[in-house]
Design an enzyme around this catalytic site. Structure first.
Site, PDB file in Angstrom:
ATOM      1  N   TYR A 112     -17.338 -19.431 -45.037  1.00 49.20           N
ATOM      2  CA  TYR A 112     -16.664 -20.732 -45.144  1.00 49.20           C
ATOM      3  C   TYR A 112     -15.467 -20.778 -44.196  1.00 49.20           C
ATOM      4  O   TYR A 112     -15.339 -21.696 -43.374  1.00 49.20           O
ATOM      5  CB  TYR A 112     -16.204 -20.969 -46.588  1.00 49.20           C
ATOM      6  CG  TYR A 112     -15.184 -22.076 -46.722  1.00 49.20           C
ATOM      7  CD1 TYR A 112     -15.534 -23.395 -46.487  1.00 49.20           C
ATOM      8  CD2 TYR A 112     -13.855 -21.793 -47.060  1.00 49.20           C
ATOM      9  CE1 TYR A 112     -14.585 -24.415 -46.587  1.00 49.20           C
ATOM     10  CE2 TYR A 112     -12.914 -22.801 -47.163  1.00 49.20           C
ATOM     11  CZ  TYR A 112     -13.283 -24.106 -46.924  1.00 49.20           C
ATOM     12  OH  TYR A 112     -12.340 -25.100 -47.017  1.00 49.20           O
ATOM     13  N   ASN A 159      -3.555 -25.567 -51.294  1.00 51.10           N
ATOM     14  CA  ASN A 159      -4.433 -25.843 -52.454  1.00 51.10           C
ATOM     15  C   ASN A 159      -4.229 -27.266 -52.982  1.00 51.10           C
ATOM     16  O   ASN A 159      -3.335 -27.496 -53.806  1.00 51.10           O
ATOM     17  CB  ASN A 159      -4.136 -24.838 -53.573  1.00 51.10           C
ATOM     18  CG  ASN A 159      -4.673 -23.451 -53.268  1.00 51.10           C
ATOM     19  OD1 ASN A 159      -4.369 -22.884 -52.219  1.00 51.10           O
ATOM     20  ND2 ASN A 159      -5.469 -22.902 -54.159  1.00 51.10           N
ATOM     21  N   ASP A 212     -10.108 -12.746 -54.003  1.00 55.13           N
ATOM     22  CA  ASP A 212      -8.804 -13.384 -54.203  1.00 55.13           C
ATOM     23  C   ASP A 212      -7.684 -12.545 -53.580  1.00 55.13           C
ATOM     24  O   ASP A 212      -7.650 -11.326 -53.716  1.00 55.13           O
ATOM     25  CB  ASP A 212      -8.519 -13.593 -55.692  1.00 55.13           C
ATOM     26  CG  ASP A 212      -9.146 -14.866 -56.235  1.00 55.13           C
ATOM     27  OD1 ASP A 212      -9.491 -15.747 -55.426  1.00 55.13           O
ATOM     28  OD2 ASP A 212      -9.301 -14.977 -57.468  1.00 55.13           O
TER      29      ASP A 212
END
Ligand code: UFG
Length: 342
Positions: A150, A179, A298
């Site tokens: 991605y 975000n 993460d």
């Protein structure tokens, strides 16, 4: 100056909020969207909020003949390229999809712009192009270490757009989102994920709305103040305003050939537990949660240095975490099943 902006992916979460901001700033918009992860109801509601109908061209951004038709029919001054796929996990399992839709799709679009003589573009990129940062806050000059297909598919497009800009004297910008969360304060448009939400805010919203049972917090043993990951959450309306500022900069001030990368973030990081605490304060009740194992991929903590956007086009984020939660919660309450009821 009133201009006509082609917004690819305009029916999506970020697209719909950006359309409202563009229309309120006096621009005309044309939307290209295949509705693979969006609803036409979002566009109807954008029209309602802005008091102007929004025209949708339903189609695929890889369809060169359709793009030629759009550019022949509409006097497009600038393209906002938001259409794409965005699930990090899915991209690891199916990289082909990400390079076909994100990278090839952008190549088809930029090629059609070149054929039509359209020379301004804003591209929707992502802060995940930085990967695990060595230093925070992240300036645009930080090392680029995309870790998923991605992120690679987005970074490839950044380089592609810079190449077109230099070769053909375009004015262009790559926007690196942190975000995006929250919703329009009217509660009429917001994020409507397909299936189980992959991201923190929509997941919390659905637990708070009793659509899901319990939030899993992915890891509490990270090297952060409370052990949970920290992110730079930005209100989607601030993000939308950032797009308008970028478009106006390209229309009025940019130099031919330039294509800077610009962070859109607040410069402030919050942990998962801090976000949850604010949500609970906003809702006025406890939200069921449990500690779960870490989620693969993460990064413990990262946030933007947003000074680049301020100096280049005078933009900065204005809304705080309380507002992000309140607006997201209002959207969830008014639309417990997203746009499905429409
Ligand atoms: N998290 C949970 N539980 C959940 C969902 C998320 O604990 O149910 C945690 C994650 O582990 C992470 C934090 O909440 O620590 C934020 O996770 P998100 O999935 O909301 O956001 P990410 O930072 O992982 O990624 C998002 C988008 C990407 C985009 C990136 C830009 O998913 O598409 O921001 O930085 F590229």
């Amino acid at each position: 100056m009133h201009s006509t902006i082609l917004v690819t992916g305009g029916a999506g979460y970020i697209g719909s909020h950006t359309l409202v901001a563009l229309l309120e700033d006096g621009h005309r918009v044309v939307v290209l969207d295949d509705l693979s992860n969006a609803s036409p109801a979002a566009l109807a509601r954008v029209g309602e909020i802005a008091g102007k109908p929004v025209q949708l061209i339903r189609g695929d951004v890889r369809d060169g003949a359709l793009l030629d038709q759009i550019f022949a029919m509409h006097p497009i001054d600038c393209v906002l390229h938001l259409a794409g796929v965005k699930a990090v996990g899915e991209s690891v399992a199916n990289p082909q999809k990400y390079f076909e839709i994100n990278t090839q799709g952008s190549l088809a679009l930029f090629s059609a712009m070149q054929r039509a003589g359209v020379a301004r573009a804003v591209f929707s990129s992502t802060a995940t192009v930085y990967g695990a940062p060595e230093f925070v806050p992240l300036t645009e000059a930080a090392a680029l270490r995309p870790e998923s297909p991605y992120a690679t598919s987005k970074l490839a497009v950044e380089y592609m757009l810079a190449g077109f800009a230099r070769a053909h004297s375009w004015r262009a910008i790559n926007l690196r989102y942190f975000n995006p969360v929250g919703a329009h304060p009217s509660g009429r448009i917001g994020e409507d994920p397909l299936g189980e939400p992959a991201n923190l805010f929509p997941y919390i919203a659905q637990v708070a709305g009793k659509r899901r049972q319990i939030l899993s917090i992915f890891g509490n043993d990270y090297p952060t103040a409370d052990g949970t990951c920290e992110r730079d959450y930005i209100h989607v309306c601030d993000l939308a305003a950032g797009h308008v500022a970028a478009v106006n900069y390209l229309l009025n001030h940019a130099m031919p050939g330039e294509c800077p990368a610009v962070n859109l973030g607040t410069g402030q990081a919050y942990s998962v537990l801090q976000v949850l605490a604010q949500w609970q304060a906003t809702c006025g009740f406890d939200i069921a949660h449990q500690i779960a194992p870490r989620r693969a991929g993460d990064v413990p903590s990262y946030f933007a240095n947003p000074a680049g956007a301020q100096s280049l086009f005078g933009w900065r984020a204005r809304q705080d975490l309380a507002r992000m939660c309140a607006d997201h919660w209002a959207w969830q309450q008014q639309n417990p099943h997203g746009y499905n009821a429409d």
